[in-house]
Enzyme design. Structure first.
Site, PDB file in Angstrom:
ATOM      1  N   THR A   1       0.919  -1.070   0.104  1.00 18.89           N
ATOM      2  CA  THR A   1       0.114  -0.139  -0.014  1.00 18.89           C
ATOM      3  C   THR A   1       1.144   1.256  -0.082  1.00 18.89           C
ATOM      4  O   THR A   1       1.996   1.264   0.434  1.00 18.89           O
ATOM      5  CB  THR A   1      -0.982   0.001   1.108  1.00 18.89           C
ATOM      6  OG1 THR A   1      -1.805   1.215   1.069  1.00 18.89           O
ATOM      7  CG2 THR A   1      -0.225  -0.231   2.534  1.00 18.89           C
ATOM      8  N   ARG A   2       0.548   1.990  -0.759  1.00 16.33           N
ATOM      9  CA  ARG A   2       0.978   3.686  -0.363  1.00 16.33           C
ATOM     10  C   ARG A   2      -0.006   4.724  -0.070  1.00 16.33           C
ATOM     11  O   ARG A   2       0.075   5.975  -0.175  1.00 16.33           O
ATOM     12  CB  ARG A   2       1.367   4.219  -2.031  1.00 16.33           C
ATOM     13  CG  ARG A   2       0.452   4.254  -2.867  1.00 16.33           C
ATOM     14  CD  ARG A   2       0.871   4.465  -4.426  1.00 16.33           C
ATOM     15  NE  ARG A   2      -0.094   4.464  -5.263  1.00 16.33           N
ATOM     16  CZ  ARG A   2      -0.799   5.687  -5.481  1.00 16.33           C
ATOM     17  NH1 ARG A   2      -0.400   6.813  -4.724  1.00 16.33           N
ATOM     18  NH2 ARG A   2      -1.815   5.702  -6.184  1.00 16.33           N
TER      19      ARG A   2
ATOM     20  N   HIS B   1      -7.955   2.305   5.578  1.00 14.67           N
ATOM     21  CA  HIS B   1      -9.359   2.687   5.924  1.00 14.67           C
ATOM     22  C   HIS B   1     -10.133   1.387   6.274  1.00 14.67           C
ATOM     23  O   HIS B   1      -9.629   0.209   6.230  1.00 14.67           O
ATOM     24  CB  HIS B   1     -10.282   3.683   5.095  1.00 14.67           C
ATOM     25  CG  HIS B   1      -9.477   4.796   4.772  1.00 14.67           C
ATOM     26  ND1 HIS B   1      -9.226   5.780   5.904  1.00 14.67           N
ATOM     27  CD2 HIS B   1      -8.982   5.445   3.575  1.00 14.67           C
ATOM     28  CE1 HIS B   1      -8.576   6.796   5.174  1.00 14.67           C
ATOM     29  NE2 HIS B   1      -8.260   6.599   4.073  1.00 14.67           N
TER      30      HIS B   1
ATOM     31  N   HIS C   1     -10.072  -1.285   3.708  1.00 18.16           N
ATOM     32  CA  HIS C   1      -8.499  -2.134   3.460  1.00 18.16           C
ATOM     33  C   HIS C   1      -8.650  -3.051   4.594  1.00 18.16           C
ATOM     34  O   HIS C   1      -8.151  -4.338   4.386  1.00 18.16           O
ATOM     35  CB  HIS C   1      -7.428  -1.119   3.639  1.00 18.16           C
ATOM     36  CG  HIS C   1      -7.513  -0.114   2.786  1.00 18.16           C
ATOM     37  ND1 HIS C   1      -7.688   1.457   3.034  1.00 18.16           N
ATOM     38  CD2 HIS C   1      -7.311   0.000   1.525  1.00 18.16           C
ATOM     39  CE1 HIS C   1      -7.776   2.048   1.872  1.00 18.16           C
ATOM     40  NE2 HIS C   1      -7.443   1.307   0.913  1.00 18.16           N
TER      41      HIS C   1
ATOM     42  N   ARG D   1      -7.069  -3.971  -7.629  1.00 18.65           N
ATOM     43  CA  ARG D   1      -7.808  -3.416  -8.755  1.00 18.65           C
ATOM     44  C   ARG D   1      -6.992  -2.353  -9.340  1.00 18.65           C
ATOM     45  O   ARG D   1      -6.807  -1.314  -8.595  1.00 18.65           O
ATOM     46  CB  ARG D   1      -9.278  -2.925  -8.565  1.00 18.65           C
ATOM     47  CG  ARG D   1     -10.160  -2.711  -9.511  1.00 18.65           C
ATOM     48  CD  ARG D   1     -11.517  -2.424  -8.901  1.00 18.65           C
ATOM     49  NE  ARG D   1     -12.200  -1.815 -10.352  1.00 18.65           N
ATOM     50  CZ  ARG D   1     -12.365  -0.509 -10.378  1.00 18.65           C
ATOM     51  NH1 ARG D   1     -11.513   0.195  -9.890  1.00 18.65           N
ATOM     52  NH2 ARG D   1     -12.971  -0.171 -11.407  1.00 18.65           N
TER      53      ARG D   1
END
Length: 568
Positions: free
Chosen positions: A194-195, A199, A202, A288
């Site tokens: 992740t970058r 929330h 996730h 995605r």
């Protein structure tokens, strides 16, 4: 397809004694000061994150990677990792020579034995690796406007890793992670790349992925370079730490990855898979539009939403890691929980807040519901991104000499100071020339340096909550974009094109410069012997012909108000 994370990965470091000896010898070598992106690459080369690479790609490896996603020996490797240098430095180095690689402070991190030196075809690299030679892609823009013109290739001898003073306990090399997994008895580990801040969607996604893979979870955020405009890594890591206690400690670990992302979509996903395999993971969540950079110049997505998953699936065996595909999670109001979007029957109310909508709510101080994110995360984001009317920002006037930039900027400064609330600084072209750039001439290179200095000062003012007003000519699109990227990490960048015609500027000619330029006494004069590249879509365009200054300054004020930068 499980692999053992019990075997250490090869590192490129030499022993402490050898390192001390090499350091002493390296004093006489030509040395290259690494850019921030090169420091990220070097760290992962040295600690085995980029295994099987033993250094920067040779020309043969580079060509093979660009064309076929493989090294010359046939091994899968999707991303060019080369040392790009300036033509000037390249002229001092020949294959067969060693060079010292230093960080920004001049500390020697590694010795590189140069085997190859070549001038790449950057257009081809852009098309093959990123899918298009389109400057809207941040890595393509970097390739053409930031990266050096010459590539060097050759093996690396690691002396010491780059020094990180932040979050040291959270940074692990591939071998440190492998040792941790061994110690915990974790045989199956799913990585979450992740970058962005995490929330609730996730969290739900990672819980489901770990359950589906029957694996432990490694939250593995990128803290090297991401996309211009992304949330800075300090804020993100504080957000991750705020939600870590929502995860079961016995099956979840968080580690920071100092990777410089290229936002290359499908190829990037394969690259992330290889890097995670090196770190001892057995599975990886592929999202995605994984590592997509957003919209291209035509306003369409660079990559299809599932292109990355398809390419990963095609190569999963070779990557040596299993893919867990991302389910797009949405909140179902009636059931008060997150569910995969494709499993929800008709007639139910689905709630979702996009990244754009989240930024709008932060900017305007609007409520962010608890079903969307954790209060602790929202608090961190609000601290970092106060409502827009309390943030710093930059107004960047650009236009021909004599167009009226400085005059409008001065009028605007007085109006903003009258309103109060934030300190205002005017970075006028002539004043900056006197105090910051007195040694520079007016060649293209020197004008670029001057504008970047202005951008740097403006970014510092913006970061610290002030207002910077800049009024240089700034004739080149690429330089204006670089300044925009410098500033937008900290606040808004408002480009104002003062679109006074050349005829009108020449008619005014207050300083007599156009006359001298026409007589050939001033070389490279913008609008006469040097081009002015008009901004394509500035935030505001003002015309100063037959209009008084006050009206122009008022136009800018109204624009700032409509953007929420000053209170109405």
């Amino acid at each position: 397809m499980t692999h053992s994370n019990s075997i250490p990965i090869p590192e490129l470091y030499v022993s402490y004694e050898s390192a001390q000896k090499l350091k002493a010898e390296a004093g006489d070598l030509p040395s290259w000061d690494l850019t921030p992106r090169q420091v990220c690459d070097l760290e992962l080369l040295m600690n085995g994150g980029f295994n099987p690479l033993k250094g920067y790609l040779s020309e043969a490896d580079y060509n093979s990677v660009v064309d076929d996603m493989r090294l010359a020996d046939g091994a899968l490797w999707p991303m060019p990792v080369t040392l790009d240098v300036s033509e000037k430095f390249a002229g001092t180095v020949e294959p067969g020579q060693d060079i010292a690689l230093r960080d920004a402070e001049g500390v020697i991190l590694a010795i590189m034995s140069v085997t190859d030196k070549w001038v790449p075809e950057k257009t081809r690299e852009a098309e093959k690796v990123f899918g298009a030679d389109d400057l809207a892609h941040p890595a393509v823009n970097y390739l053409h406007n930031t990266a050096g013109a010459v590539y060097l290739g050759g093996p690396i001898t690691g002396i010491q890793p780059p020094i990180h003073y932040d979050f040291r306990a959270r940074r692990d090399t591939p071998n440190e992670l492998r040792a941790f997994f061994r110690k915990m008895g974790w045989r199956r580990v799913v990585a979450f790349q992740t970058r962005n801040p995490l929330h609730r969607a996730h969290q739900e996604l990672t819980f489901r992925a770990a359950k589906e893979a029957q694996a432990n979870l490694l939250i593995h955020p990128v803290v090297g370079m991401t996309k211009p405009g992304d949330v800075d890594h300090f804020t993100r890591v504080r957000c991750y730490e705020a939600v870590l206690d929502k995860y079961p400690a016995s099956t979840t670990h968080m580690s920071l990855l100092n990777l410089a992302m290229r936002m290359a979509g499908p190829r990037e996903a394969v690259w992330h898979g290889i890097i995670r395999r090196n770190h001892g993971c057995t599975h990886m969540i592929v999202g995605r539009d994984h590592a997509g950079p957003g919209k291209n110049s035509a306003g369409e997505d660079f990559y299809g939403p599932y292109d990355a998953q398809e390419l990963f699936r095609d190569h999963a065996e070779e990557i040596g890691i299993e893919m867990v595909d991302f389910k797009h999670m949405v909140y179902v109001q009636e059931r008060a929980q997150y569910e995969p979007a494709d499993e929800i029957e008709e007639g139910l109310t689905v709630l979702n807040i996009s990244g754009t909508e989240l930024r709008r709510r932060l900017r305007e101080g609007i409520d962010i519901p608890e079903w969307f994110s954790f209060p602790e995360v929202v608090a961190e984001l609000r601290y970092r991104f106060p409502p827009r009317h309390r943030q710093g920002f930059t107004v960047f006037f650009t236009g021909l000499s004599g167009s009226g930039k400085s005059t409008i900027a001065n009028a605007l400064m007085v109006k903003l100071m009258e309103m109060g609330g934030r300190p205002v600084t005017l970075l006028d072209g002539d004043v900056v020339r006197k105090h910051l750039s007195s040694e520079l001439g007016f060649s293209k290179e020197h004008r670029d340096i001057n504008i970047r200095r202005i951008g740097y000062v403006a970014s510092e003012i913006t970061k610290n909550g002030g207002i910077a007003l800049c009024a240089p000519i700034a004739p080149y699109t690429a330089t204006r974009r670089a300044v925009r990227e410098m500033i937008e990490g900290f606040g808004a960048f408002v480009e104002v094109h003062v679109a006074t015609s050349l005829d009108e500027c020449e008619r005014r000619d207050r300083k007599g410069l156009y006359k001298l330029a026409r007589e050939g006494k001033i070389k490279e004069f913008t609008g006469i012997s040097d081009p002015y590249e008009e901004p394509q879509d500035p935030e505001l365009r003002v015309d100063t012909e037959n209009v008084d200054v006050d009206y122009c300054a008022q136009q800018v004020l109204l624009k700032l108000e409509s953007m929420g930068l000053i209170a109405a």
